[in-house]
Write a protein that holds these residues in place. Structure first.
Motif: not given
Length: 65
Positions: A12-13, A19-20, A22-28, A43-44
């Motif tokens: 999980y680490s 996921s950090l 991936i989330a930063r990429y999606i937000r960009s 959702i992703i």
């Protein structure tokens, strides 16, 4: 897999770190309100955790037995 076992904590680490990024990429890529961005990232990322855990249990932990 127990929640506080060594394998679980490491898994999980690593998933959290991935996921950090991936989330930063999606937000960009998108320019929506924070609520919509959280929804899209969830959702992703949440299914990614589910399928990665299933693969871990099925292929990696099964071979250790």
């Amino acid at each position: 897999m127990k929640l506080f076992s060594k394998n679980s904590i490491i898994f999980y680490s690593l998933m959290g770190l991935i996921s950090l990024f991936i989330a930063r990429y999606i937000r960009s890529l998108i320019d929506y309100s924070i609520g919509v961005e959280i929804l899209i990232c969830s959702i992703i990322i949440l299914p990614m955790y589910y399928f990665a855990r299933k693969a871990l249990v099925k292929y990696f932990l099964k071979q250790a037995d």
